[in-house]
Design an enzyme around this catalytic site. Structure first.
Site, PDB file in Angstrom:
ATOM      1  N   LYS A 199      -8.973  13.784   4.390  1.00 27.52           N
ATOM      2  CA  LYS A 199      -8.047  12.637   4.416  1.00 27.52           C
ATOM      3  C   LYS A 199      -7.051  12.884   5.530  1.00 27.52           C
ATOM      4  O   LYS A 199      -7.032  13.968   6.114  1.00 27.52           O
ATOM      5  CB  LYS A 199      -7.316  12.509   3.078  1.00 27.52           C
ATOM      6  CG  LYS A 199      -6.681  13.837   2.599  1.00 27.52           C
ATOM      7  CD  LYS A 199      -5.943  13.704   1.283  1.00 27.52           C
ATOM      8  CE  LYS A 199      -6.835  13.755   0.076  1.00 27.52           C
ATOM      9  NZ  LYS A 199      -6.837  12.557  -0.720  1.00 27.52           N
ATOM     10  N   ARG A 200      -6.202  11.863   5.843  1.00 23.15           N
ATOM     11  CA  ARG A 200      -5.178  12.086   6.844  1.00 23.15           C
ATOM     12  C   ARG A 200      -4.332  13.310   6.460  1.00 23.15           C
ATOM     13  O   ARG A 200      -4.134  13.600   5.271  1.00 23.15           O
ATOM     14  CB  ARG A 200      -4.267  10.854   6.965  1.00 23.15           C
ATOM     15  CG  ARG A 200      -4.912   9.692   7.684  1.00 23.15           C
ATOM     16  CD  ARG A 200      -5.285  10.049   9.097  1.00 23.15           C
ATOM     17  NE  ARG A 200      -4.103  10.090   9.932  1.00 23.15           N
ATOM     18  CZ  ARG A 200      -3.857   9.234  10.924  1.00 23.15           C
ATOM     19  NH1 ARG A 200      -4.730   8.288  11.214  1.00 23.15           N
ATOM     20  NH2 ARG A 200      -2.767   9.327  11.646  1.00 23.15           N
ATOM     21  N   LYS A 223     -14.848   7.987  -3.598  1.00 24.26           N
ATOM     22  CA  LYS A 223     -16.103   8.276  -2.879  1.00 24.26           C
ATOM     23  C   LYS A 223     -16.654   9.641  -3.292  1.00 24.26           C
ATOM     24  O   LYS A 223     -17.863   9.804  -3.483  1.00 24.26           O
ATOM     25  CB  LYS A 223     -15.869   8.216  -1.365  1.00 24.26           C
ATOM     26  CG  LYS A 223     -15.482   6.823  -0.876  1.00 24.26           C
ATOM     27  CD  LYS A 223     -14.926   6.837   0.539  1.00 24.26           C
ATOM     28  CE  LYS A 223     -14.134   5.564   0.811  1.00 24.26           C
ATOM     29  NZ  LYS A 223     -13.354   5.646   2.065  1.00 24.26           N
ATOM     30  N   LYS A 253       0.333  14.613   1.010  1.00 28.90           N
ATOM     31  CA  LYS A 253      -1.033  14.869   0.531  1.00 28.90           C
ATOM     32  C   LYS A 253      -1.269  16.360   0.266  1.00 28.90           C
ATOM     33  O   LYS A 253      -2.247  16.760  -0.332  1.00 28.90           O
ATOM     34  CB  LYS A 253      -2.051  14.328   1.537  1.00 28.90           C
ATOM     35  CG  LYS A 253      -1.989  12.799   1.696  1.00 28.90           C
ATOM     36  CD  LYS A 253      -2.997  12.301   2.705  1.00 28.90           C
ATOM     37  CE  LYS A 253      -2.844  10.826   3.057  1.00 28.90           C
ATOM     38  NZ  LYS A 253      -3.472   9.924   2.070  1.00 28.90           N
ATOM     39  N   HIS A 274       0.799  -1.233   0.000  1.00 31.44           N
ATOM     40  CA  HIS A 274       0.000   0.000   0.000  1.00 31.44           C
ATOM     41  C   HIS A 274       0.823   1.271   0.000  1.00 31.44           C
ATOM     42  O   HIS A 274       0.271   2.355   0.159  1.00 31.44           O
ATOM     43  CB  HIS A 274      -0.934   0.049   1.216  1.00 31.44           C
ATOM     44  CG  HIS A 274      -1.975  -1.009   1.233  1.00 31.44           C
ATOM     45  ND1 HIS A 274      -3.251  -0.807   0.753  1.00 31.44           N
ATOM     46  CD2 HIS A 274      -1.934  -2.285   1.658  1.00 31.44           C
ATOM     47  CE1 HIS A 274      -3.959  -1.919   0.906  1.00 31.44           C
ATOM     48  NE2 HIS A 274      -3.173  -2.830   1.446  1.00 31.44           N
ATOM     49  N   THR A 313      -8.723   6.367  -1.918  1.00 28.14           N
ATOM     50  CA  THR A 313     -10.071   5.801  -2.084  1.00 28.14           C
ATOM     51  C   THR A 313     -11.111   6.884  -1.840  1.00 28.14           C
ATOM     52  O   THR A 313     -12.234   6.805  -2.334  1.00 28.14           O
ATOM     53  CB  THR A 313     -10.303   4.618  -1.118  1.00 28.14           C
ATOM     54  OG1 THR A 313      -9.787   4.974   0.172  1.00 28.14           O
ATOM     55  CG2 THR A 313      -9.633   3.366  -1.605  1.00 28.14           C
TER      56      THR A 313
HETATM   57  C1  T68 Z   1      -3.190   3.816   2.182  1.00 32.85           C
HETATM   58  N1  T68 Z   1      -2.255   3.501   3.223  1.00 32.85           N
HETATM   59  C2  T68 Z   1      -2.531   4.539   1.023  1.00 32.85           C
HETATM   60  N2  T68 Z   1      -1.685   3.231   5.457  1.00 32.85           N
HETATM   61  O1  T68 Z   1      -1.839   5.683   1.478  1.00 32.85           O
HETATM   62  C3  T68 Z   1      -3.625   4.950   0.044  1.00 32.85           C
HETATM   63  N3  T68 Z   1       0.379   2.706   7.189  1.00 32.85           N
HETATM   64  O2  T68 Z   1      -3.064   5.538  -1.086  1.00 32.85           O
HETATM   65  C4  T68 Z   1      -4.435   3.718  -0.361  1.00 32.85           C
HETATM   66  O3  T68 Z   1      -5.549   4.086  -1.107  1.00 32.85           O
HETATM   67  C5  T68 Z   1      -4.910   2.955   0.869  1.00 32.85           C
HETATM   68  O4  T68 Z   1      -3.823   2.636   1.718  1.00 32.85           O
HETATM   69  C6  T68 Z   1      -5.609   1.657   0.509  1.00 32.85           C
HETATM   70  O5  T68 Z   1      -4.846   0.930  -0.392  1.00 32.85           O
HETATM   71  C7  T68 Z   1      -2.621   3.591   4.515  1.00 32.85           C
HETATM   72  O6  T68 Z   1      -3.748   3.943   4.826  1.00 32.85           O
HETATM   73  C8  T68 Z   1      -1.930   3.183   6.782  1.00 32.85           C
HETATM   74  O7  T68 Z   1      -2.981   3.522   7.286  1.00 32.85           O
HETATM   75  C9  T68 Z   1      -0.847   2.685   7.646  1.00 32.85           C
HETATM   76  C10 T68 Z   1      -1.132   2.232   8.911  1.00 32.85           C
HETATM   77  C11 T68 Z   1      -0.088   1.775   9.689  1.00 32.85           C
HETATM   78  C12 T68 Z   1       1.179   1.793   9.204  1.00 32.85           C
HETATM   79  C13 T68 Z   1       1.387   2.265   7.951  1.00 32.85           C
END
Ligand code: T68
Length: 838
Positions: A564-565, A676, A570, A373, A672
């Site tokens: 988003k985060r 949405k 970002k 991811h 994602t």
């Molecule tokens: C996200 N990753 C991607 N990570 O950033 C996003 N990381 O582009 C993608 O759409 C999504 O995954 C689904 O594929 C994350 O959300 C984390 O949350 C995370 C959590 C713990 C450690 C590292």
């Protein structure tokens, strides 16, 4: 042990009160649950008591779906997908279950006839925030799709006592509040202590010779912890399937360590209990420096070991031998967080079931798939050998052996290429030594995938290049998707109703059918209804914004949303630079005819990520000035909507006119939220990053606002040498925006407050805000121009929705089933336990 229950003599009479769906029965059931479950008279019951009574009433109505599903899988010995994820960001269950069971309107009626406010009860539910963001939410969407597609599946994860923190904004700063989602009980889970397992940690290993003269290894741990499963049903949409989400809670083996207790060390004994329970206490917020956090590795190993032991128990319970394990389980690793599963399955098969290495390895490889991811180097997991050895000594030995055998094969293919060997090794020996979890995942899985086409391509060309050269056949792309049940039917009932009135409701299960909407783009009555609905949901959001922040926004303005985060890649601060630029323009030309905009932000920063927290402060500080400046005359408003989570996201996506997807190209694996927003009729302003590329391909370039460097151009610029100061010096608007921040204008004269942010941009700008600035500003001008022509904007909005079919998580899951898991749907037949009596 033989069952003690003479099952054929016990017939279960399922009472009508627990399954009946007539309004009368539903009302009686809610009242009964209030009395018998909550132990309350209606006169003194709280809203939460009523919520719980309602939740139990709904749960009763899905139990026979659930039990029949489990029984069918066991009886038919079907292959099951086991989705291993350290995070599941499920969102509230009540409404989702009502929709998937198809009983929403009846329940609503029953609740209202009892004199209660349905929405008020729904709002009582504390969402299980057991994830950080996209990765955890993806796992939740995939569970919904697997149930809907009748795919046998179990989600395995951790039952964190405290999920992602609640966010408050005080004086513009983020403040973290402990999330106590379990404090009033969780009606959706059932504990299954009878399926508890034991997990070892620490200690050392020793070899011994077994009765047949074989050398074997045994692990003598110094801690043993109990894992207790808690099950939550995952109901499919309009099918009988209800799969299981099984989350593990850590406890001490005994309530008290009696040996310690007996010698008088009461506190020591209680301490051990606390120590064990710590493992599942709290979710780690990502982006924090996770490196070297022992508890994090303990969490990962704990839930993985529990889950694999559970699979083995299930497999053996049907009389099967472990030789056929990989034919019955497809195990998907959601990133590397559960990658230790590869070593753990090997250990279980070899040390505990006495299988030989070759067979165990063949089963392991065939069972696992790995989804990556992220490309961000700092997010690639590695554990120091010292920590690994201290916690999981046997696993380290197994990893060394996997590595030895793997590198022997590499050597044959690439003789004398020591650099390649070092790059591929499961052990990083470039400095201090580490175990590379992504390498373990690649070697131990038969399938490796990225989450969008661009991301998969970049994986193959960069971080996993050597693995791609070695086993290209393992790699494939699986572009992410989102479930239209939660992200349209539940969150946007008005638009759902309008769409259904035109094209029926089969698009909810087959999202490609949204294409049928294209025939209505020139139907002016339809377009007007479309616009009207957007207006109404914007009004709803405006009310919420006022309640949460006190800010009054104009629902006729363009709602420009970035939710988003919060992270530098970002680029929420690029959005802020646009706001400041627009502000400067309006101050210079007070009579400028601009499209009024409401800029809305939502998102949490990791508590330890100082720069992200400063970005939140900057947005709020800019808002404070802009929102009350009389020269602006309500033509701009800046809102930071606090505590962005699934619950708060639901009314946000439908209200957006413009979706901000502005990450530096090459950094966002997929995204994602982008899907949405577009599914709910927002137009996107975005870079060619992650799934934006594919969204643009689907909706058409003319219906997408593109700006910025491509991933290749980003790479070239960095190689050539990027100097952000050149952009600052040569772009007066950019300079003015940065200078205004530095002047203390947004910080009550404090010229130091935002220095860390502006200095980082001026000196490094690792995410190329300055390089993309002008292109972004120009593109935003085009957005404003386009919004003036409301009729055409509405057309573009309709076309966006009509062409989003690809981004259903149903499509994604079908691809996983076909290419990676080799599983097929298993329809569930319900014995008619009790016909719906009146
Ligand atoms: C996200 N990753 C991607 N990570 O950033 C996003 N990381 O582009 C993608 O759409 C999504 O995954 C689904 O594929 C994350 O959300 C984390 O949350 C995370 C959590 C713990 C450690 C590292």
């Amino acid at each position: 042990m033989a069952s003690l229950i003479p099952s054929e003599k016990i017939s279960i009479v399922v009472e009508d009160d627990r399954t009946g769906l007539s309004i009368t029965t539903l009302k009686r059931a809610i009242a009964d649950n209030l009395f018998y479950n909550q132990g309350k008279f209606p006169t003194i019951a709280s809203k939460n008591d009523y919520y719980l009574a309602l939740a139990y009433t709904v749960r009763d109505r899905l139990v026979h779906h659930w039990l029949n599903t489990v029984q069918t899988y066991l009886k038919q010995e079907v292959k099951v997908v086991c989705y291993l994820s350290a995070e599941f960001l499920m969102g509230p269950h009540l409404n989702n279950n009502l929709i998937n069971l198809g009983i929403e309107s009846r329940i609503r009626q029953a609740v209202e006839e009892l004199g209660l406010d349905f929405q008020e009860l729904v709002d009582q539910e504390e969402e299980p925030g057991l994830g950080n963001g996209g990765l955890g939410r993806l796992a939740a969407c995939y569970l919904d799709s697997m149930a809907t597609l009748e795919i046998p599946a179990i989600g395995y994860g951790i039952r964190y006592e405290f999920g992602i923190f609640d966010q408050e904004i005080r004086d513009g700063w983020q403040v973290e509040i402990t999330d106590k989602w379990l404090q009033y009980g969780n009606p959706w889970e059932i504990a299954r202590p009878e399926y508890s397992v034991q997990v070892n940690l620490g200690g050392h290993t020793e070899t011994y010779v077994d009765r047949d003269g074989n050398y074997r290894v045994r692990w003598l741990p110094d801690r043993v912890i109990k894992g207790i499963p808690y099950d939550t049903p995952i109901v499919g949409y309009q099918v009988n399937t209800a799969n299981t989400l099984r989350l593990w809670k850590a406890e001490a083996i005994e309530s008290f360590n009696f040996q310690t207790f007996n010698i008088g060390n009461y506190y020591g004994a209680v301490n051990e209990k606390i120590y064990s329970e710590n493992i599942t206490k709290v979710l780690y917020p990502n982006d924090e420096q996770l490196q070297g956090k022992q508890l994090r590795l303990e969490q990962q190993y704990f839930f993985v070991s529990c889950s694999l032991q559970d699979m083995i128990r299930l497999h053996l319970s049907t009389g099967n031998s472990l030789d056929t394990f990989d034919g019955k389980f497809a195990i998907q690793l959601n990133d590397t967080h559960p990658a230790i599963a590869i070593a753990e399955l090997m250990r279980l098969l070899i040390d505990e079931r006495f299988m030989d290495w070759e067979q165990a390895w063949s089963i392991t490889e065939k069972s696992f798939g790995y989804t990556n991811h992220t490309l961000l180097p700092e997010a690639l997991e590695k554990w120091s050998l010292e920590l690994f050895n201290r916690l999981l000594p046997r696993h380290l030995e197994i990893i060394y052996e996997i590595n030895r055998r793997f590198l022997d094969r590499v050597r044959i293919k690439y003789p004398q290429d020591n650099d390649k060997l070092a790059r591929l090794s499961l052990i990083d020996e470039t400095g201090a030594r580490y175990v590379r979890m992504a390498h373990l995942a690649c070697v131990g899985s038969h399938a490796i995938n990225g989450v969008a086409e661009l991301h998969t391509h970049l994986l193959q060309q960069t971080v996993l290049k050597d693995f791609y050269q070695l086993f290209p056949e393992k790699f494939s792309n699986k572009t992410n998707g989102v479930t239209p049940r939660r992200w349209m039917v539940l969150s946007n009932p008005r638009l759902t109703k309008l769409i259904c009135s035109k094209i029926g409701d089969s698009w909810i299960k087959n999202l490609d059918e949204l294409r049928k909407l294209e025939q209505f783009v020139d139907d002016s009555a339809f377009c007007q209804q479309w616009q009207q609905i957007k207006q109404e949901v914007k009004q709803d959001l405006a009310i919420r914004i006022r309640q949460r922040t006190g800010i009054i926004v104009n629902p006729n303005s363009l709602f420009d949303i970035q939710a988003k985060r919060i992270h530098e890649y970002k680029r929420q601060h690029l959005n802020a630079l646009h706001i400041i630029t627009l502000y400067n323009c309006l101050k210079q030309n007070p009579n400028l005819d601009v499209i009024p905009r409401t800029f809305i932000f939502g998102g949490k920063a990791a508590p330890g990520y100082w720069m992200a927290k400063l970005m939140i402060k900057l947005i709020n500080s800019v808002g404070e000035i802009v929102n009350q400046d009389p020269d602006i005359c309500d033509r701009m408003k800046v809102v930071f909507f606090p505590d962005y989570n699934v619950t708060n996201a639901q009314p946000i996506y439908p209200a957006a006119d413009l979706s901000e997807q502005i990450s530096t190209a090459g950094k966002e694996a997929s995204g994602t939220g982008n899907m949405k927003f577009s599914l709910n009729g927002a137009l996107t302003i975005g870079t060619l990053d992650g799934a934006n590329v594919e969204i643009r391909e689907e909706v058409g370039a003319e219906n997408f606002f593109l700006f910025g460097l491509t991933a290749a151009e980003v790479q070239q610029l960095k190689t050539k040498g990027y100097n952000p100061r050149d952009y600052y010096n040569s772009n007066p608007q950019l300079k003015a925006a940065i200078d205004l921040i530095n002047s203390g204008f947004f910080s009550h004269g404090d010229t130091e407050l935002f220095k860390p942010l502006t200095e980082s941009l001026l000196n490094y700008d690792p995410y190329l805000l300055f390089a993309d600035y002008q292109s972004y500003i120009d593109c935003q001008k085009k957005v404003s121009q386009a919004f003036r022509d409301r009729a055409n904007w509405t057309k573009m909005s309709i076309l966006n929705v009509a062409r989003m079919g690809k981004f259903s998580s149903d499509r994604a899951i079908k691809e996983y089933c076909r290419d990676i898991w080799n599983v097929a749907p298993v329809p569930i037949e319900l014995e008619d336990l009790c016909p719906d009596g009146q």
